[in-house]
Scaffold this motif. Structure first.
Motif, short mmCIF file in Angstrom:
data_model
loop_
_atom_site.label_atom_id
_atom_site.label_comp_id
_atom_site.label_asym_id
_atom_site.label_seq_id
_atom_site.Cartn_x
_atom_site.Cartn_y
_atom_site.Cartn_z
N CYS A 1 26.60 -14.82 45.33
CA CYS A 1 26.52 -15.86 44.29
C CYS A 1 27.83 -16.62 44.15
CB CYS A 1 26.10 -15.25 42.96
SG CYS A 1 24.39 -14.66 43.03
N GLU A 2 28.94 -15.96 44.48
CA GLU A 2 30.23 -16.67 44.46
C GLU A 2 30.26 -17.72 45.57
OE1 GLU A 2 35.05 -15.86 44.28
OE2 GLU A 2 33.73 -14.19 44.81
N ASN B 1 29.04 -20.45 39.39
CA ASN B 1 30.31 -20.01 38.77
C ASN B 1 30.58 -20.60 37.39
OD1 ASN B 1 30.74 -22.59 39.60
ND2 ASN B 1 32.18 -22.07 41.25
N GLU C 1 28.52 -20.72 44.78
CA GLU C 1 29.17 -21.43 43.67
C GLU C 1 28.36 -21.39 42.37
OE1 GLU C 1 30.07 -25.32 45.22
OE2 GLU C 1 31.71 -24.55 46.46
N LYS D 1 27.14 -10.26 43.95
CA LYS D 1 28.23 -11.04 43.33
C LYS D 1 28.91 -11.92 44.39
CE LYS D 1 29.31 -7.81 39.56
NZ LYS D 1 27.98 -7.20 39.51
N LYS E 1 33.50 -14.52 31.79
CA LYS E 1 33.60 -14.34 33.25
C LYS E 1 32.80 -15.43 33.93
CE LYS E 1 34.08 -9.32 33.65
NZ LYS E 1 33.50 -8.10 34.16
N PRO E 2 33.16 -15.74 35.20
CA PRO E 2 32.28 -16.65 35.95
C PRO E 2 30.93 -15.96 36.15
CG PRO E 2 34.05 -15.78 37.35
CD PRO E 2 34.34 -15.33 35.96
N LYS E 3 29.88 -16.76 36.15
CA LYS E 3 28.51 -16.21 36.15
C LYS E 3 28.27 -15.23 37.30
CE LYS E 3 23.73 -17.73 35.56
NZ LYS E 3 22.89 -18.90 35.24
N TYR E 4 28.78 -15.55 38.51
CA TYR E 4 28.50 -14.66 39.66
C TYR E 4 28.97 -13.24 39.41
CZ TYR E 4 33.43 -15.54 40.93
OH TYR E 4 34.79 -15.63 40.91
N ASP E 5 29.99 -13.09 38.56
CA ASP E 5 30.56 -11.78 38.29
C ASP E 5 29.66 -10.94 37.39
OD1 ASP E 5 32.54 -10.09 38.91
OD2 ASP E 5 34.05 -10.91 37.55
#
Length: 296
Positions: A210-211, A216, A214, A207, A234-238
């Motif tokens: 990927c954050e 996200n 970006e 996570k 949620k943002p995708k990375y999460d």
């Protein structure tokens, strides 16, 4: 209770560690369920009332979603079948226990996101660099995290990874593509190329990775608890875990035109039903296929 414990003990050698863990968790749920419902479970009182109450207990007390309840009931039925075969009981009501999983959204990386991760300069961040390599290797091979951690350099001959999977004990031949070979090349001097990171830690690191990359875009996932719809944005990375890698491999391979049966033989999926849940036939694929087949 004793029978379930003896079931766990007996099956320890043949089932994957994670499956055994799930049965232990089931045992804990049944332990908690009994005092709350003022009941001592015996084989003869496993009836449809128990089924309804145990479902309600999971949805209300444990706050499970329908899909988690479905998995728990499936485990319970497997145990009941095992116990019946060994003459612990002759109560067949459990065969009537029916739950239905709901389809869940498939989170996967697009090709652009995957290549962005692959090409990121992480020379200053050794930990994340290793996490990226493991995760990308999983995306390029489609294998489970447990099998990737177990990889040994001796298992690779002429660009093919000969893998005996931990979960199913099957032998799979995984041809390594250029991306996977490039990652392996970095770790060539190590006997076991990848550092051992627990699945839970790895999920947190992925996570974080990927954050930084970006990845996200906002994603919405829908879950059901009983008839209640629960929407989570949620943002995708999460939402990315080690398991996302396997889904990414399946989806991108199909997008690139690899035949379904070839993808399945690489991932080790035997039946289409379980394979299907990894599948996100994207609109791009539909559009391209339609145009290829039907264009004037």
């Amino acid at each position: 209770h004793e029978v379930l414990e003896s079931f766990i003990k007996t099956r320890e050698n043949e089932l994957a560690i994670n499956t055994i863990k799930k049965y232990k968790v089931l045992n804990n749920h049944l332990e908690r369920y009994q005092p709350i419902n003022r009941i001592i479970l015996k084989f003869e009182n496993i009836d449809l009332k128990f089924f309804d109450d145990f479902q309600s207990f999971q949805l209300q007390d444990l706050q499970f979603t329908n899909n988690t309840v479905h998995k728990t009931i499936s485990l319970f039925k497997s145990f009941m079948r095992w116990a019946e075969e060994r003459n612990y009981h002759s109560n067949r009501i459990y065969q009537k226990f029916k739950t239905k999983p709901t389809e869940t959204e498939i989170i996967y990386l697009t090709e652009a996101e995957l290549l962005k991760l692959f090409n990121m300069d992480l020379s200053e961040q050794k930990r994340l660099s290793r996490v990226r390599d493991i995760f990308c290797f999983a995306c390029f091979t489609g294998q489970r995290y447990s099998d990737i951690l177990n990889l040994n350099m001796d298992d690779i001959k002429n660009g093919v990874w000969n893998l005996r999977t931990i979960k199913t004990k099957d032998m799979i031949e995984v041809p390594l593509n250029d991306f996977a070979k490039e990652i392996i090349e970095k770790y060539k001097s190590h006997g076991t190329p990848f550092p051992k990171i627990s699945n839970q830690k790895m999920n947190n690191y992925v996570k974080e990775l990927c954050e930084i990359a970006e990845i996200n875009s906002m994603e919405t996932i829908v879950r059901y608890r009983g008839s209640k719809r629960i929407e989570i944005s949620k943002p995708k990375y999460d939402l990315i875990t080690t398991h996302t890698a396997r889904r990414t491999f399946v989806t991108l391979s199909l997008e690139k035109g690899m035949r379904t049966e070839v993808v399945m033989s690489i991932t080790g999926h035997k039946d289409y039903k379980t394979f299907k849940k990894y599948l996100k036939i994207t609109n791009t694929v539909k559009r391209n296929e339609m145009m290829n087949v039907w264009n004037k």
